[in-house]
Each structure stands twice: as C-alpha cells, then as structure tokens.
Design a protein around this motif. Structure first.
Motif, PDB file in Angstrom:
ATOM      1  N   VAL A 505      62.963  -9.973  24.788  1.00 44.59           N
ATOM      2  CA  VAL A 505      61.636  -9.378  24.977  1.00 44.59           C
ATOM      3  C   VAL A 505      61.798  -7.867  25.055  1.00 44.59           C
ATOM      4  O   VAL A 505      62.356  -7.344  26.030  1.00 44.59           O
ATOM      5  CB  VAL A 505      60.969  -9.903  26.266  1.00 44.59           C
ATOM      6  N   LEU A 508      56.873  -5.369  27.751  1.00 46.54           N
ATOM      7  CA  LEU A 508      55.945  -6.228  28.493  1.00 46.54           C
ATOM      8  C   LEU A 508      54.710  -5.420  28.830  1.00 46.54           C
ATOM      9  O   LEU A 508      54.804  -4.332  29.419  1.00 46.54           O
ATOM     10  CB  LEU A 508      56.622  -6.732  29.773  1.00 46.54           C
ATOM     11  N   ASN A 554      67.151  -4.454  25.916  1.00 44.74           N
ATOM     12  CA  ASN A 554      66.851  -4.920  24.557  1.00 44.74           C
ATOM     13  C   ASN A 554      67.454  -3.964  23.520  1.00 44.74           C
ATOM     14  O   ASN A 554      67.244  -2.743  23.606  1.00 44.74           O
ATOM     15  CB  ASN A 554      65.341  -5.029  24.367  1.00 44.74           C
ATOM     16  N   MET A 583      52.105 -10.755  21.778  1.00 45.86           N
ATOM     17  CA  MET A 583      52.906 -11.757  22.479  1.00 45.86           C
ATOM     18  C   MET A 583      52.153 -12.333  23.667  1.00 45.86           C
ATOM     19  O   MET A 583      52.300 -13.508  24.006  1.00 45.86           O
ATOM     20  CB  MET A 583      54.224 -11.135  22.950  1.00 45.86           C
TER      21      MET A 583
END
Length: 626
Positions: A505, A508, A554, A583
């Motif tokens: 991911v 967010l 990430n 997402m």
C-alpha cells in the motif's frame, strides 16, 4: 339521512331531508371505498353469518348453515338466521346511513344489532355493496323472533327504488333469509359458480358455520394453527404447506401468535429470503372468522419486516371499507403484544436451538439488529450471534470485544475500506459500522457489556498507530514533503509520512466526518455568490483536514521521494492521492476526477519527454525513476 337546518332568531325554519342518489352512491362504493367488486360476496356472507349468530343466541340448537347457488348470471344466498319482519326490512335494508347497532328500534333486530357490532353493518351500507355487481337485489325473509309474522319480500334496483310486500306462509316456511342477485351488464363473471366458490373460500374459510357453494364446502376448521398434530415436526411441515398455499413461499420457520386477552390466534411465517426494511409487509387478518384484509401493513412493529402473518381476531376495529384496520389504542396494544411474541421466539431460539437461530440470522440479521437498537435485553441476548464485518473477519460483537481491549468502529463503509488493511496489519481491531444499524449497536455495547471500551476511529487514531519515520530521514525529505503538500493543498488535504504494513500500500487517504464537512463547506463557498460566500466563510471551523499518509516502506514512494523535479513530485503525489481514493472506493468529486486526469496526462508527458530527449540531464534523472 335527516338533517335539521339552522334556524335564525327571526323565524323558525322548516326541516329538510337530503335526497340520496343511489347510482352516485354505488359509483362511490365501487370506485372509492372498495378496492374491488369482490367485496360484495364478503358482505353477503357477513350478513348471513350475523343472522345465524343472532338466531343461535335465541335458539342455541337452531340450524347454522349458509348456502350459495350461482347459475345463469344470478346468485342466491340462503341462511338459517334470525330473519326479518316487515318493520325490520324498512329499518335495516331501506335506510341508508343508519347504523343497525344504534338506529334500530324494532324488537326483531336487537339480536342482530348485537351480532353485527364491529362489522360493516354499523355503517348502514353493507347490502348496498351488492349493487357494485348487481342491477337488482331481492330479499325474502321470515323472522324467528315473531313466529306469527308472514314472510316479507324486499326488492330494490340500482335506480334507488324498492318495493316491500308480504308473502304467503308457503313462500318461506322456515325462519331465515334468501338474497337473490341479478348481475348488472358487464359484471356477470362475478356471479359465476367458479368465482363465487373462490371468493367464498378466500373470505370465509374460518367462519364458524357450515357454508357451502353448490355443495362444495367453504369452511375449513379448525384453523391450521389450532389443529392437533402428532409432533412439533409434523406441525412445522403442515404449517409450511399452509404458508405455501397462502403466500406462495416455504417459510424458514413459523411463530405461534396467541394473545388471549386480545382474542387473537394465528401464525407468523418467517420469510426464506432477505427483504428490505423499507418494504411494507402485508398480512392477512380475519375478523371473527371473516377475512378482513390481506394487506394489513400496520399489524406488526416496523422491525418485524421478516415475517408474514395470518390471524383471526375479535378485538380489532375495521375501517369503513372493512379492507384495513383502524389505527387506535387497541391496534397499538395488539401490535406490541405480537411483537413480544416474535421477540420471545427469538430468545427461545437463542437459548435452546442455536442452529435454527443461526440459519435465521444468516438471512434476517437486519431485522434483529433493528429490534436490538431499542431493546437492550434483545441486544444482550443476541450479542453472541449477530454478525458484523470487522478487520478480523465476520464476527459477533461479543467475540470481537473479547479479542480487542478497545472496539474501534467507522461510521461509513468507505472509511472502513480505507483503514481495514492498515489497521489489521497494525493490530487495531475495527468494526464496519457503515451498514444499517451497526454503528448504533456498537455504541450501545457498553450498556449491555460493562467495561467494554468503544471509540470511533478517526484519522488521528489511525495515524497514531502507524510507525513514525526516523527524524533524520524525514528531515532529509523535507523538500519532497513540501512539494507534495503544495500539490494537495488546493484539495484541502495534508501530507504525512509514516512507515506501515502492508508494504504493497503506497498511500492511505484518511479523513473523518468533521474533515468531510469542512471540505463540503469550502466547496460550497467557492460556488456561492458574495453574500452566501460570506455566510459560509463565517462558518469555517477548526476541523482537521483530510490527510494523505505516504508509506515510507513502499518502494514506489521511496522512488518518488528521491525525485529532484518539484513539478514531477507534484504530479506523482496527485497520482498517489487519486490511487488512494480509488482503493478506498470513495466517490470522486469533480475536482478529484480532474486531478486524476491531469496526473495521468502529466505522467504520460513526462514518460514520452524522457524517450524523446535521451541524453539530457532531466532525462537521466527521469529515466532512472521510471
């Protein structure tokens, strides 16, 4: 109907009488009061049954039968009831609008008045319903109260005229009444034997007397829910068959509805598939054996939308059309009592038959959640059984609370989808409260489970559970973070850098209700004229803004953070922002859609620019990042 006109102080006025247009009244009945011409047969059956009841009050051993014969566009209905004298005929059959309960003075109708209480006869229009399908009604009757009285004949036509005459003794030797109908033009189908039999069985299957159409039995007593069965399993099979015949579905289960104080006996059938709470349930209600309505919507509490009922009662009051229930204190008390019976069935399953309860909740958990919102005892009973979507999978609140010291929840499905994978990886338990009733039930958890901590999950809580980046590393990326924040500032979104799992991911998107409210206010301010913009501007609060949390672990974020081109950093940040929204399955605002298009085109231009200008410094930097 008589009406005394008002009088002045100068001189008294003479009384006048309303003139009733029977054809107009028939049109009113057929087009506005009754939903269908089929009700004519119900009124004929009701009159016959009331008459039999009145005679049996006089003579307990008197015959109790009703016979219907249909042939050649005509219908004959004969009963062995109390019968009428000539005075009764004028009082009951020829006076429109007078209640047989309140208005009759003849001695011969006293028993009939008593029997007809709470039926349509009290509105003085029962027999007139037959004019919906008939052009002529002929009634031949002999009174059981006055043995010496001769038979009397009353004949009426739909133009409003009627005649009454006395017949010889041999015209009818036994007490009782026979009603003859002759079909009006276009209504002959309603008087065929097949249609009459079907209507009689629909309306009168629970009537207490012997009713037949052309020799075919109409009544079917005792009612299916009152019959003896050799075992509970046999009873369930028989009731399931009855439900399929009546409603067209095989129920998950059946619930006995027995409220002696309200004179109610019946059964509720549990639907085999889920239905919307907004869908109004329709139930069949019999009043003293006669079908009143098959569309009763206000019989049960709103939360009991997962059952269909059929019952017989002698306490509920019908409306004028006798096709629905009158909303009064009695109906409210019955509704509460029936709701209590369904509630008791649920608690009984929880205590003694968990497999049947689980099968029920798999389909109708929404109805039970609706009930549990207002019934703490039901919530306490159902805690181990009601399913909720959580970061640990589909669990009951009881099991989830045992696993987590704090029960966090979101108020929307979108919020849950944003944080579920992140929260789960960080060991934070979250309940999806975005479905109907779920957030209310989670908030009520401490009231039935003392000591349980419940908290709404917001952006700060999620961010606090994410690992911070080493201060030295974050300081080294200050230029990148400044460019990223500048890119998203017009969208009312901040940027934060954290390290969290899963590594897949990259970003967010977090916000809460306060942030969304402030965002909506700001958008409305931009679109408003000067006056409204000033008003909306004065409402600006100190609510936190939405937040894009970049995942320092990430690989893609690490590559983006190492870019030296400020414009390219902005384009990449916009792309990460748009991907985070997608997402989370959040609805996109026009500004968000425009951003996604702009970022996509910007990245394409950057990629093609690198291919066309190989050897340049910017290409070297860009090519290293592709």
């Amino acid at each position: 109907m008589d009406f005394q006109t008002s009088q002045s102080s100068q001189a008294p006025q003479s009384p006048h009488t309303f003139q009733v247009d029977l054809r107009g009244l028939v049109d009113l009945l057929s087009h506005h009061l009754y939903s269908s011409p089929r009700v004519y047969l119900r009124e004929l059956l009701q009159n016959a049954v009331d008459a039999v009841t009145a005679r049996r009050a006089l003579e307990p051993g008197a015959p109790a039968r009703v016979r219907l014969t249909a042939e050649g566009g005509a219908l004959r209905v004969e009963d062995s009831g109390v019968g009428l004298t000539e005075a009764d005929v004028h009082d009951l059959l020829a006076t429109i609008g007078r209640s047989s309960k309140r208005g009759g003075t003849a001695q011969g109708v006293e028993g009939l008045q008593e029997a007809r209480a709470d039926f349509l006869g009290q509105f003085g229009i029962g027999l007139l319903a037959c004019f919906v399908v008939a052009e002529r009604i002929r009634v031949v009757s002999r009174s059981a109260r006055t043995p010496d009285a001769r038979p009397v004949e009353w004949t009426a036509t739909d133009d409003g005229s009627y005649t009454v005459r006395t017949l010889p003794d041999e015209a009818r030797t036994e007490p009782g009444t026979t009603v003859h109908l002759v079909a009006r033009a276009g209504a002959g189908e309603w008087l065929t034997e097949e249609r009459v039999l079907a209507l009689a069985r629909d309306f009168g299957s629970l009537l207490p007397y012997d009713v037949r159409v052309g020799g075919e039995a109409v009544t079917d007593l005792p009612a299916p829910w009152d019959r003896p069965y050799p075992s509970p399993a046999t009873r369930r099979v028989a009731l399931a068959r009855h439900c399929h015949e009546l409603f067209g579905f095989t129920p998950l289960d059946s619930i006995e509805l027995d409220v002696p104080l309200a004179g109610i006996r019946g059964v509720a059938y549990v639907l085999p598939s889920a239905v919307s709470p907004a869908q109004r349930a329709r139930h069949r209600v019999h009043l003293k054996g006669m079908l009143l309505t098959e569309r009763a919507e206000q019989l049960l509490p709103d939360w009991a939308f997962f059952v269909r009922c059929v019952l017989d009662t002698d306490s509920l009051r019908p409306t004028a059309s006798r096709e629905s229930l009158y909303e009064d204190e009695t109906l409210a008390a019955v509704r509460e009592a029936l709701g209590e019976r369904i509630r008791s069935w649920l608690t009984g399953l929880a205590a003694g038959d968990p497999e049947r309860l689980a099968a029920f909740l798999a389909v109708h958990h929404l109805g039970v959640k609706s009930l549990a919102r207002h019934d703490r005892d039901m919530l306490r009973t159902m805690l181990p059984w009601l399913p909720f979507e959580t970061t640990d999978g589909r669990l009951s609140l009881e099991e989830f609370a045992q696993r987590h010291p704090v029960v966090h929840f979101t108020r929307t499905v979108e919020e849950f989808r944003q944080v579920a994978p992140i929260a789960s990886a960080q060991g934070v338990g979250v309940v999806n409260g975005g479905y109907t009733y779920d957030s209310e039930l989670v908030e009520a958890l401490p009231s039935v489970r003392p000591g349980t901590a419940v908290a709404e999950l917001d952006a700060d809580t999620v961010t606090a559970h994410l690992d911070t980046v080493d201060p030295a590393e974050e300081l080294a990326l200050s230029g990148f973070l400044a460019a990223a924040r500048a890119a998203l500032d017009p969208l009312g979104c901040d940027v934060a850098l954290r390290a969290f799992h899963p590594l897949s991911v990259p970003a967010l998107h977090l916000d809460d209700r306060a942030a969304r409210h402030e965002q909506a206010r700001a958008e409305a301010e931009e679109r408003a004229d000067d006056l409204w913009a000033g008003i909306l501007g004065s409402l600006r609060g100190s609510a936190p803004r939405a937040r894009l949390v970049l995942n320092h672990l990430n690989p893609l974020v690490r590559k983006v953070s190492s870019l030296g081109d400020r414009e390219l950093i902005g384009t990449a940040t916009e792309s990460l922002y748009g991907q985070a929204l997608l997402m989370a399955q959040r609805p996109l605002r026009p500004a968000d859609s425009a951003l996604l298009n702009r970022a996509f085109i910007g990245l394409l231009e950057w990629a093609t620019h690198g291919d066309n200008d190989s050897g340049s410094g910017s290409d070297t930097a860009g090519g290293g990042q592709r």
